[in-house]
Design a protein around this motif. Structure first.
Motif, PDB file in Angstrom:
ATOM      1  N   GLN A 126      -7.317   4.973  13.036  1.00 29.31           N
ATOM      2  CA  GLN A 126      -7.677   3.755  12.335  1.00 29.31           C
ATOM      3  C   GLN A 126      -8.065   2.699  13.365  1.00 29.31           C
ATOM      4  O   GLN A 126      -7.578   2.724  14.498  1.00 29.31           O
ATOM      5  CB  GLN A 126      -6.538   3.269  11.433  1.00 29.31           C
ATOM      6  N   ASP A 160      -9.634  -9.790   4.909  1.00 28.69           N
ATOM      7  CA  ASP A 160      -8.858  -8.721   5.540  1.00 28.69           C
ATOM      8  C   ASP A 160      -9.720  -7.542   5.971  1.00 28.69           C
ATOM      9  O   ASP A 160      -9.339  -6.379   5.816  1.00 28.69           O
ATOM     10  CB  ASP A 160      -7.754  -8.235   4.577  1.00 28.69           C
ATOM     11  N   THR A 177       1.761  -3.405   4.375  1.00 32.06           N
ATOM     12  CA  THR A 177       0.846  -2.795   5.327  1.00 32.06           C
ATOM     13  C   THR A 177       0.430  -3.752   6.433  1.00 32.06           C
ATOM     14  O   THR A 177      -0.184  -3.344   7.404  1.00 32.06           O
ATOM     15  CB  THR A 177      -0.439  -2.346   4.620  1.00 32.06           C
ATOM     16  N   THR A 227       0.723  -1.242   0.000  1.00 31.33           N
ATOM     17  CA  THR A 227       0.000   0.000   0.000  1.00 31.33           C
ATOM     18  C   THR A 227       0.744   1.278   0.000  1.00 31.33           C
ATOM     19  O   THR A 227       0.159   2.266   0.261  1.00 31.33           O
ATOM     20  CB  THR A 227      -0.961   0.061   1.146  1.00 31.33           C
ATOM     21  N   TYR A 231      -1.434  -6.485   5.657  1.00 31.94           N
ATOM     22  CA  TYR A 231      -2.618  -7.181   5.146  1.00 31.94           C
ATOM     23  C   TYR A 231      -2.368  -7.659   3.718  1.00 31.94           C
ATOM     24  O   TYR A 231      -2.025  -6.866   2.838  1.00 31.94           O
ATOM     25  CB  TYR A 231      -3.835  -6.253   5.173  1.00 31.94           C
ATOM     26  N   SER A 265      -8.424  -4.446   7.871  1.00 35.40           N
ATOM     27  CA  SER A 265      -7.643  -3.391   7.215  1.00 35.40           C
ATOM     28  C   SER A 265      -8.495  -2.204   6.789  1.00 35.40           C
ATOM     29  O   SER A 265      -7.961  -1.181   6.330  1.00 35.40           O
ATOM     30  CB  SER A 265      -6.929  -3.963   5.982  1.00 35.40           C
ATOM     31  N   SER A 296      -4.198  -6.142   0.573  1.00 33.45           N
ATOM     32  CA  SER A 296      -3.837  -4.802   0.130  1.00 33.45           C
ATOM     33  C   SER A 296      -2.897  -4.819  -1.066  1.00 33.45           C
ATOM     34  O   SER A 296      -2.701  -3.809  -1.727  1.00 33.45           O
ATOM     35  CB  SER A 296      -3.199  -4.018   1.280  1.00 33.45           C
ATOM     36  N   ALA A 322       2.797  -6.936   3.227  1.00 33.28           N
ATOM     37  CA  ALA A 322       2.231  -7.035   4.522  1.00 33.28           C
ATOM     38  C   ALA A 322       2.751  -8.252   5.161  1.00 33.28           C
ATOM     39  O   ALA A 322       2.276  -9.295   4.974  1.00 33.28           O
ATOM     40  CB  ALA A 322       0.754  -7.163   4.391  1.00 33.28           C
ATOM     41  N   PRO A 361      -2.772  -7.610  13.772  1.00 33.06           N
ATOM     42  CA  PRO A 361      -3.613  -6.429  13.968  1.00 33.06           C
ATOM     43  C   PRO A 361      -4.200  -6.416  15.378  1.00 33.06           C
ATOM     44  O   PRO A 361      -4.743  -7.414  15.842  1.00 33.06           O
ATOM     45  CB  PRO A 361      -4.721  -6.603  12.913  1.00 33.06           C
TER      46      PRO A 361
END
Length: 557
Positions: free
Chosen positions: A93, A191, A460, A4, A462, A194, A465, A17, A103
């Motif tokens: 976020q 995901d 990122t 990303t 993920y 994200s 992404s 990711a 995450p």
């Protein structure tokens, strides 16, 4: 596993990711820059320090590779790594990536976020009741709804980098109040964590013109521990200060100044005491920095890899030529250009979708991406090319290709020169097209105005992404527009697959196809090596795609 953001290869781009491991390097006050055991720190090496042991106050000065112009991360030109770093301090976020690559809920924005139904997939978020934008407006379901509307692809006036995820949302609605968000998906989406990252205010996301332009050279509305005080395009600096409307733990620093420095000027700035931190990820940079006094050297596996990208706008629309180049270029030799004398062992990367440190990694280059000059010559001969002297010709036209790089970037220049020599052995003329750093992405990479180019993808955390880098989505990050229906289908299946092992298999099947059509050539997964003030706390060599906790970044007592 990837993707990303972007950065040119003075430094790198964005998109991967994954999470890796690594172990520290430490030069001390004596200036001995030898890495500790030559190891990379698995969980990152950031001088982790309890908040109570971090001084209150002070100014931290950090370098940028370039001053971003677009501060809307989701806008087509906004996915720059430098911008993303600053945005992580000033925008909210729902989840942040920890040092293990997992995450974790950021309860500053949402106190809970969970899948409350699997068929269909329904995710419910409870927004922190104290969360507000820095203009005083409460953060509510309206912001989540505007984010979905802007990014789901339903309105082409929104110039977005990717629609993946939002395009699978059937609805975003209020739950028990405007502080609860209920997202219902029309298709499975592995995901979902994200999504809404970063979140922007509905006031500017509800209008496509504002979406595209309101964040150009400014960050007018934000909601993080810090806010932007000034973006100085003359001095090439961004200054952020504590956000007076912030509701979470107060940040430690009085201000953070990000300063854009061309090429290796950041090294000079660090050695002159003008900045508190700099990276030494190449042997040239490492060698210049390793003797620095009053310096800690920290190292971890990064979430970045250097690659060569192909475009189909010119002569490389011919798949056979792309395939031949993959065989004619010795990627191991290119990797040695990047690593040089770095005291860390690194290997060639043979997968586009997984890093070598990821459990699902497998070598998919095999017979399509291996170094084989004879095979390259055969492919070109079968494609109708014949040698005229030392150069291949077809229908009276010489096979000439250009590699576009940002000017003043030594590693990009060296990689280009090595490829120039390698391709000459099979009769391909490679010209080096150095362009202004500020125009590299906007005028060349993003619109696909190149034959070949070099930059870095940065992860990122993920996997989904990275999909827009390899599929046929006209609005995605597949700047060279190299893809196929088979790749699209496999990636779509992977994104919707809830079983991690099955998803990984589908991603690897897609990667085999990506190699076969000659999309791009990964070179090497980079280490993250930081040279920094010994007092700098909770910042440094982050492992993989892990996020910075800006509330505890500062200087030790």
């Amino acid at each position: 596993m990837k993707i990303t953001k972007k950065l040119g290869l003075a430094a790198g781009l964005v998109s991967i990711a994954l999470v890796v491991t690594a172990c520290s390097g430490g030069g001390g006050d004596d200036g001995d820059g030898a890495a500790k055991n030559g190891q990379l720190s698995p969980d990152g090496d950031i001088n982790a320090t309890a908040a109570a042991d971090v001084e209150q106050g002070g100014t931290l000065t950090l370098p940028l590779q370039q001053l971003p112009s677009q501060w809307n991360y989701a806008q087509l030109d906004g996915a720059l790594g430098d911008a993303s770093l600053i945005e992580s301090a000033v925008l909210p976020q729902p989840f942040r990536i920890d040092e293990k690559g997992v995450p974790q809920i950021d309860d500053n924005l949402v106190t809970s976020a969970e899948a409350t139904s699997e068929d269909p997939l329904v995710v419910t978020y409870d927004i922190n009741p104290d969360a507000v934008w820095n203009d005083g407006t409460p953060i509510t379901v309206a912001d989540f709804q505007a984010w979905k509307t802007a990014l789901d692809g339903s309105n082409a006036e929104y110039q977005v980098g990717s629609t993946l995820g939002p395009d699978r949302m059937a609805s975003v609605e209020a739950g028990s109040s405007d502080k609860q968000v209920v997202v219902t998906y029309s298709e499975p989406f592995s995901d979902w964590k994200s999504m809404f990252a970063p979140l922007y205010p509905a006031s500017l996301y509800n209008d496509p013109t504002a979406f595209n332009t309101a964040y150009v050279d400014t960050l007018p509305v934000s909601a993080g521990p810090y806010e932007v005080q000034k973006i100085d395009t003359t001095a090439q600096t961004v200054t952020i200060v504590p956000n007076e409307k912030w509701w979470g733990d107060a940040p430690k620093l009085d201000s953070i100044v990000f300063r854009a420095l061309d090429s290796d000027a950041d090294i000079d700035a660090y050695l002159n005491g003008e900045i508190d931190y700099v990276t030494g990820n190449s042997s040239e940079r490492y060698d210049r920095l390793k003797g620095a006094k009053n310096t800690d050297i920290r190292a971890a596996p990064s979430n970045r890899y250097t690659h060569v990208d192909f475009s189909t706008k010119g002569v490389l629309a011919d798949e056979k030529i792309r395939q031949a180049i993959q065989h004619a270029v010795d990627r191991e030799a290119l990797g040695k250009v990047i690593t040089g004398t770095l005291p860390y062992e690194l290997t060639t990367l043979n997968n586009h979708l997984f890093l070598s440190t990821d459990g699902a990694y497998q070598d998919n280059a095999k017979e399509t991406g291996d170094y084989d000059v004879d095979e390259a010559k055969k492919i070109l001969a079968d494609d109708g090319y014949e040698l005229n002297g030392d150069v291949l010709e077809k229908d009276g036209k010489k096979l000439e290709i250009a590699v576009t790089i940002p000017s003043g970037t030594p590693i990009s220049q060296q990689l280009s020169e090595v490829m120039q020599s390698q391709l000459a052995t099979v009769g391909i003329t490679l010209k080096i097209n150095a362009v202004a750093v500020d125009a590299f992405f906007e005028d060349n990479v993003t619109p696909g105005n190149y034959d070949m180019t070099i930059f870095v993808w940065q992860g990122t955390g993920y996997q989904a992404s990275s999909v827009s880098i390899y599929n046929s989505d006209e609005q995605g990050q597949n700047y060279g527009r190299v893809s196929s229906p088979e790749i699209d289908d496999l990636l779509n299946q992977a994104v919707g697959e809830g079983d991690p092992e099955k998803a990984a298999d589908l991603y690897n099947q897609a990667d085999e196809k990506i190699w076969q059509i000659g999309h791009s050539m990964p070179i090497i997964q980079a280490p993250f090596i930081s040279f920094q003030s010994p007092k700098l706390a909770n910042y440094g060599a982050r492992a993989g795609a892990s996020d910075v906790d800006w509330t505890v970044v500062g200087f030790t007592k």
